[in-house]
Design an enzyme around this catalytic site. Structure first.
Site, PDB file in Angstrom:
ATOM      1  N   ASP A  14     -35.183 -22.080 -29.389  1.00  0.00           N
ATOM      2  CA  ASP A  14     -34.549 -21.836 -30.511  1.00  0.00           C
ATOM      3  C   ASP A  14     -34.677 -20.306 -30.771  1.00  0.00           C
ATOM      4  OD1 ASP A  14     -34.475 -24.648 -30.831  1.00  0.00           O
ATOM      5  OD2 ASP A  14     -36.338 -24.588 -32.004  1.00  0.00           O
ATOM      6  N   GLU A  15     -34.383 -19.590 -29.787  1.00  0.00           N
ATOM      7  CA  GLU A  15     -34.240 -18.111 -29.990  1.00  0.00           C
ATOM      8  C   GLU A  15     -33.017 -17.648 -30.648  1.00  0.00           C
ATOM      9  OE1 GLU A  15     -35.237 -19.447 -27.178  1.00  0.00           O
ATOM     10  OE2 GLU A  15     -36.967 -18.850 -26.756  1.00  0.00           O
ATOM     11  N   LYS A  17     -29.890 -18.649 -28.372  1.00  0.00           N
ATOM     12  CA  LYS A  17     -29.239 -18.849 -27.154  1.00  0.00           C
ATOM     13  C   LYS A  17     -27.871 -18.992 -27.373  1.00  0.00           C
ATOM     14  CE  LYS A  17     -32.200 -21.456 -25.347  1.00  0.00           C
ATOM     15  NZ  LYS A  17     -33.321 -21.598 -26.390  1.00  0.00           N
ATOM     16  N   GLY A  18     -27.555 -20.204 -28.244  1.00  0.00           N
ATOM     17  CA  GLY A  18     -26.181 -20.778 -28.388  1.00  0.00           C
ATOM     18  C   GLY A  18     -25.374 -19.634 -29.063  1.00  0.00           C
ATOM     19  N   GLY A  41     -30.878 -27.722 -28.696  1.00  0.00           N
ATOM     20  CA  GLY A  41     -29.922 -27.736 -29.668  1.00  0.00           C
ATOM     21  C   GLY A  41     -29.485 -26.323 -29.855  1.00  0.00           C
ATOM     22  N   HIS A  42     -28.354 -26.108 -29.601  1.00  0.00           N
ATOM     23  CA  HIS A  42     -27.886 -24.645 -29.565  1.00  0.00           C
ATOM     24  C   HIS A  42     -26.749 -24.428 -30.674  1.00  0.00           C
ATOM     25  CE1 HIS A  42     -29.214 -23.866 -25.135  1.00  0.00           C
ATOM     26  NE2 HIS A  42     -30.150 -24.516 -25.951  1.00  0.00           N
ATOM     27  N   THR A  43     -27.164 -23.611 -31.577  1.00  0.00           N
ATOM     28  CA  THR A  43     -26.255 -23.673 -32.831  1.00  0.00           C
ATOM     29  C   THR A  43     -25.181 -22.478 -32.767  1.00  0.00           C
ATOM     30  OG1 THR A  43     -28.118 -24.182 -33.936  1.00  0.00           O
ATOM     31  CG2 THR A  43     -26.242 -23.513 -35.307  1.00  0.00           C
ATOM     32  N   THR A 130     -39.203 -34.202 -28.114  1.00  0.00           N
ATOM     33  CA  THR A 130     -38.142 -34.349 -28.940  1.00  0.00           C
ATOM     34  C   THR A 130     -37.754 -35.897 -28.743  1.00  0.00           C
ATOM     35  OG1 THR A 130     -36.750 -33.982 -27.340  1.00  0.00           O
ATOM     36  CG2 THR A 130     -37.031 -32.138 -28.570  1.00  0.00           C
ATOM     37  N   GLN A 223     -34.459 -24.255 -23.909  1.00  0.00           N
ATOM     38  CA  GLN A 223     -35.758 -24.152 -24.410  1.00  0.00           C
ATOM     39  C   GLN A 223     -36.052 -22.792 -24.063  1.00  0.00           C
ATOM     40  OE1 GLN A 223     -35.124 -27.139 -21.734  1.00  0.00           O
ATOM     41  NE2 GLN A 223     -34.741 -27.925 -24.104  1.00  0.00           N
ATOM     42  N   GLY A 301     -34.729 -31.757 -36.747  1.00  0.00           N
ATOM     43  CA  GLY A 301     -34.988 -31.487 -38.242  1.00  0.00           C
ATOM     44  C   GLY A 301     -36.390 -31.141 -38.389  1.00  0.00           C
ATOM     45  N   LYS A 330     -32.450 -12.754 -35.364  1.00  0.00           N
ATOM     46  CA  LYS A 330     -33.040 -13.059 -36.605  1.00  0.00           C
ATOM     47  C   LYS A 330     -33.648 -11.804 -37.367  1.00  0.00           C
ATOM     48  CE  LYS A 330     -33.055 -17.733 -37.513  1.00  0.00           C
ATOM     49  NZ  LYS A 330     -33.674 -18.969 -37.678  1.00  0.00           N
ATOM     50  N   ASP A 332     -32.702 -10.036 -39.654  1.00  0.00           N
ATOM     51  CA  ASP A 332     -32.402 -10.071 -40.992  1.00  0.00           C
ATOM     52  C   ASP A 332     -33.617 -10.785 -41.773  1.00  0.00           C
ATOM     53  OD1 ASP A 332     -31.014 -12.168 -39.353  1.00  0.00           O
ATOM     54  OD2 ASP A 332     -30.647 -13.167 -41.188  1.00  0.00           O
TER      55      ASP A 332
HETATM   56  P1  GDP Z   1     -31.199 -21.975 -29.761  1.00  0.00           P
HETATM   57  O1  GDP Z   1     -31.588 -22.971 -29.472  1.00  0.00           O
HETATM   58  O2  GDP Z   1     -31.761 -20.769 -28.820  1.00  0.00           O
HETATM   59  O3  GDP Z   1     -29.621 -22.017 -29.215  1.00  0.00           O
HETATM   60  O4  GDP Z   1     -31.306 -21.539 -31.131  1.00  0.00           O
HETATM   61  P2  GDP Z   1     -31.017 -22.838 -32.470  1.00  0.00           P
HETATM   62  O5  GDP Z   1     -29.527 -22.776 -32.516  1.00  0.00           O
HETATM   63  O6  GDP Z   1     -31.785 -23.848 -31.956  1.00  0.00           O
HETATM   64  O7  GDP Z   1     -31.967 -21.981 -33.612  1.00  0.00           O
HETATM   65  C1  GDP Z   1     -31.559 -20.640 -34.012  1.00  0.00           C
HETATM   66  C2  GDP Z   1     -30.937 -20.879 -35.578  1.00  0.00           C
HETATM   67  O8  GDP Z   1     -30.994 -19.512 -35.767  1.00  0.00           O
HETATM   68  C3  GDP Z   1     -29.718 -21.089 -35.577  1.00  0.00           C
HETATM   69  O9  GDP Z   1     -30.010 -21.878 -36.924  1.00  0.00           O
HETATM   70  C4  GDP Z   1     -28.800 -20.124 -35.828  1.00  0.00           C
HETATM   71  O10 GDP Z   1     -27.545 -20.387 -36.470  1.00  0.00           O
HETATM   72  C5  GDP Z   1     -29.788 -19.233 -36.360  1.00  0.00           C
HETATM   73  N1  GDP Z   1     -29.477 -17.967 -36.061  1.00  0.00           N
HETATM   74  C6  GDP Z   1     -29.123 -17.219 -34.793  1.00  0.00           C
HETATM   75  N2  GDP Z   1     -29.207 -15.714 -34.969  1.00  0.00           N
HETATM   76  C7  GDP Z   1     -29.566 -15.489 -36.138  1.00  0.00           C
HETATM   77  C8  GDP Z   1     -29.874 -14.273 -36.706  1.00  0.00           C
HETATM   78  O11 GDP Z   1     -29.536 -13.237 -36.283  1.00  0.00           O
HETATM   79  N3  GDP Z   1     -30.054 -14.344 -38.274  1.00  0.00           N
HETATM   80  C9  GDP Z   1     -30.147 -15.494 -38.784  1.00  0.00           C
HETATM   81  N4  GDP Z   1     -30.682 -15.432 -39.969  1.00  0.00           N
HETATM   82  N5  GDP Z   1     -30.200 -16.580 -38.315  1.00  0.00           N
HETATM   83  C10 GDP Z   1     -29.706 -16.768 -36.769  1.00  0.00           C
HETATM   84  P1  IMO Z   2     -33.666 -25.143 -27.137  1.00  0.00           P
HETATM   85  O1  IMO Z   2     -32.793 -25.171 -26.240  1.00  0.00           O
HETATM   86  C1  IMO Z   2     -37.482 -25.867 -29.055  1.00  0.00           C
HETATM   87  C2  IMO Z   2     -40.360 -28.734 -27.321  1.00  0.00           C
HETATM   88  C3  IMO Z   2     -40.430 -29.858 -27.838  1.00  0.00           C
HETATM   89  C4  IMO Z   2     -41.797 -29.985 -27.631  1.00  0.00           C
HETATM   90  C5  IMO Z   2     -41.689 -29.844 -26.072  1.00  0.00           C
HETATM   91  C6  IMO Z   2     -41.388 -31.004 -25.078  1.00  0.00           C
HETATM   92  O2  IMO Z   2     -32.874 -25.633 -28.525  1.00  0.00           O
HETATM   93  O3  IMO Z   2     -34.140 -23.871 -27.696  1.00  0.00           O
HETATM   94  P2  IMO Z   2     -39.440 -32.392 -24.606  1.00  0.00           P
HETATM   95  O4  IMO Z   2     -38.550 -33.247 -25.519  1.00  0.00           O
HETATM   96  O5  IMO Z   2     -38.592 -31.348 -23.691  1.00  0.00           O
HETATM   97  O6  IMO Z   2     -40.095 -33.421 -23.581  1.00  0.00           O
HETATM   98  O7  IMO Z   2     -40.345 -31.783 -25.587  1.00  0.00           O
HETATM   99  O8  IMO Z   2     -40.768 -28.896 -25.920  1.00  0.00           O
HETATM  100  N1  IMO Z   2     -38.759 -28.455 -27.158  1.00  0.00           N
HETATM  101  C7  IMO Z   2     -37.947 -27.393 -27.668  1.00  0.00           C
HETATM  102  N2  IMO Z   2     -38.279 -26.589 -28.612  1.00  0.00           N
HETATM  103  N3  IMO Z   2     -36.258 -25.553 -28.517  1.00  0.00           N
HETATM  104  C8  IMO Z   2     -35.624 -26.309 -27.474  1.00  0.00           C
HETATM  105  O9  IMO Z   2     -34.654 -26.338 -26.875  1.00  0.00           O
HETATM  106  C9  IMO Z   2     -36.701 -27.519 -27.160  1.00  0.00           C
HETATM  107  N4  IMO Z   2     -36.546 -28.366 -26.128  1.00  0.00           N
HETATM  108  C10 IMO Z   2     -37.997 -28.888 -26.054  1.00  0.00           C
HETATM  109  O10 IMO Z   2     -40.507 -29.635 -29.393  1.00  0.00           O
HETATM  110  O11 IMO Z   2     -42.794 -29.339 -28.064  1.00  0.00           O
HETATM  111 MG    MG Z   3     -32.572 -25.030 -30.186  1.00  0.00          MG
END
Ligand code: GDP
Ligand code: IMO
Ligand code: MG
Length: 427
Positions: A14-15, A17-18, A41-43, A130, A223, A301, A330, A332
């Site tokens: 959730d860094e 990446k998306g 989940g890539h947003t 998940t 991940q 969620g 992030k 900000d």
């Molecule tokens: P991913 O799994 O690495 O693609 O990341 P996620 O989509 O799961 O989580 C990143 C969250 O941070 C999403 O809700 C993005 O819309 C949001 N996001 C990404 N970059 C930034 C940023 O620079 N600032 C803020 N406030 N939100 C960001």
């Molecule tokens: P993105 O690509 C954050 C975590 C789960 C759990 C562990 C194992 O959006 O960054 P799994 O369902 O793979 O057996 O769960 O890994 N996890 C993630 N945490 N972002 C993800 O993907 C994740 N995919 C799995 O919460 O701790």
């Molecule tokens: Mg994610």
């Protein structure tokens, strides 16, 4: 011949990446996912639209970009169909832009049930999966029992499916797990029909041919490095190699054909699910990071655990991946904090170290922090890197110095536009 660039997360997922894949896609002709599945989940946010992708690469919204689901990915036909339906509704020409590896494995409904049964049996020691069936599907892959995309068009597909389901039924009985398979099977086979209608490729040939023909390729990780099956905080990890090496096995790209390695990290840390997190904050500051950063899982969620940036962990991830450029997300979210802390070392059993210990659980690991002065400015409207506060610049420079890798993008909001370039991104 060109080389494939790799983009991956350096923390616990959730860094952002998306968002960055979407920002960089205009530079690439092919974007390919190489591991994981719908646990991701890539947003992406642009033109007022917010969209979450799970299995489909984040280059799908750009014209002229081919998106590949590689052999290392595991696919749930039910979730995949939902993703496709949503994209078609948005006017995306999925059929033309999407290709799936024949060697990608399928997540069966019983894999999801096994995931739930396994977690239930672990009680308080659960991984916090998940529950998308990731672990059991990769188990069947390495156990050589799995079903692959290439099998779905074969006459004996149903027979193979029934055989594997019967095996799973025995395991579920062992777990004394009650279920009704009929609840899922209709949707699953509907998803299989959708998968049949898409373009199946031998993606290793497709990508290597593309590289020979000087096409630009970006491999999109899912991940994060600290969730890697080998190097993450085992057993609280996912079931695939999330590091650069995973792009080699998950797409069939030789190590000598990897170009830039783009490491994405948040300006602080989050983790969802169980497992060690040395810099986790249980106080008001942690609450504030979660509130301001909207730290709730894009797939489940669930509230994300929040804490300060962990440099020993970031250095470890940079080492494992061979990161050549960093992107800080992030930034900000840190606006308004009086003091910002960065963990530079751990105090582990009375000794100072920046090595990740084998057992990094709980009380025996105490982070050692360096403090930075915060800033008040709202960063979300900034359009030029020169306008960022000096305090943020100091923070970035310190991270760069510590890792010896340039920070080339500073993200200041979820939208495509809220992306500040610090140096030209080499592609
Ligand atoms: P991913 O799994 O690495 O693609 O990341 P996620 O989509 O799961 O989580 C990143 C969250 O941070 C999403 O809700 C993005 O819309 C949001 N996001 C990404 N970059 C930034 C940023 O620079 N600032 C803020 N406030 N939100 C960001
Ligand atoms: P993105 O690509 C954050 C975590 C789960 C759990 C562990 C194992 O959006 O960054 P799994 O369902 O793979 O057996 O769960 O890994 N996890 C993630 N945490 N972002 C993800 O993907 C994740 N995919 C799995 O919460 O701790
Ligand atoms: Mg994610």
């Amino acid at each position: 011949m060109t080389k494939a660039d790799v983009l991956l997360g350096l923390q616990w997922g959730d860094e952002g990446k998306g968002k960055i894949v979407d920002v960089l896609t205009p530079n690439y002709q092919i974007v390919a996912r190489f591991q994981g599945g719908p646990n991701a989940g890539h947003t992406l946010e642009f033109n007022g639209i917010k969209h979450v992708l799970h299995t489909i690469p984040s280059g799908i919204f750009h014209e002229g970009c081919i998106n590949i689901v590689g052999n290392g990915v595991v696919i749930d036909p039910i979730i995949f169909k939902k993703e496709i339906d949503a994209l078609i509704k948005m006017g995306v020409n999925v059929k033309e832009k999407l290709k799936i590896s024949r060697k990608a494995h399928l997540i069966l409904p019983t894999h999801k049930l096994l995931d739930a049964a396994s977690e239930a049996s672990k009680g308080n020691d659960k991984i916090g999966s998940t529950l998308k069936g990731i672990g059991p599907t990769y188990m069947d892959k390495t156990g050589r029992n799995g079903l692959r995309i290439g099998d779905i068009t074969k006459p004996d597909f149903r027979k193979k499916y029934d055989f594997l389901v019967a095996k799973h039924a025995q395991l579920l009985e062992f777990h004394k797990f009650s279920y009704n398979l009929a609840d899922f099977e209709n949707d699953w086979f509907e998803g299989i029909e959708v998968l049949k209608s898409l373009d199946h490729v031998d993606s290793e040939y497709y990508i290597n041919d593309a590289l020979i023909n000087k096409k630009t390729v970006l491999a999109e990780g899912a991940q994060g490095s600290l969730l890697d099956i080998d190097f993450g905080s085992y057993p609280f990890v996912t079931s695939s190699n999330t590091i650069t090496a995973g792009a080699c096995t998950g797409l069939g790209i030789a190590p000598t054909r990897i170009g830039e390695v783009i490491g994405i990290f948040k300006a602080y840390c989050t983790r969802v699910g169980s497992g060690p997190f040395p810099t986790e904050l249980f106080d008001n500051t942690g609450e504030e990071l979660r509130r301001i950063g909207r730290e709730f899982g894009a797939t489940t969620g669930r509230p994300r655990r929040c804490g300060w940036l962990d440099l020993p962990a970031l250095k470890y991830a940079a080492m494992l991946n061979g990161v050549t450029q960093l992107m800080m997300m992030k930034s900000d979210v840190l606006s308004g904090f009086e003091t910002i802390k960065v963990c530079t070392h751990y105090n582990y059993n009375g000794k100072t170290t920046d090595i990740i210990p084998y057992d990094s659980i709980g009380e025996n690991i105490i982070p050692v922090y360096k403090e930075f002065k915060g800033w008040k400015n709202d960063l979300t409207q900034i359009e030029n890197i020169e306008e960022i506060p000096e305090e943020l610049n100091n923070y970035i420079k310190f991270i760069e110095d510590q890792l010896g890798i340039p920070v080339v993008i500073v993200s200041v909001g979820p939208d495509r536009k809220q992306t500040l370039k610090r140096e030209r991104v080499t592609v």
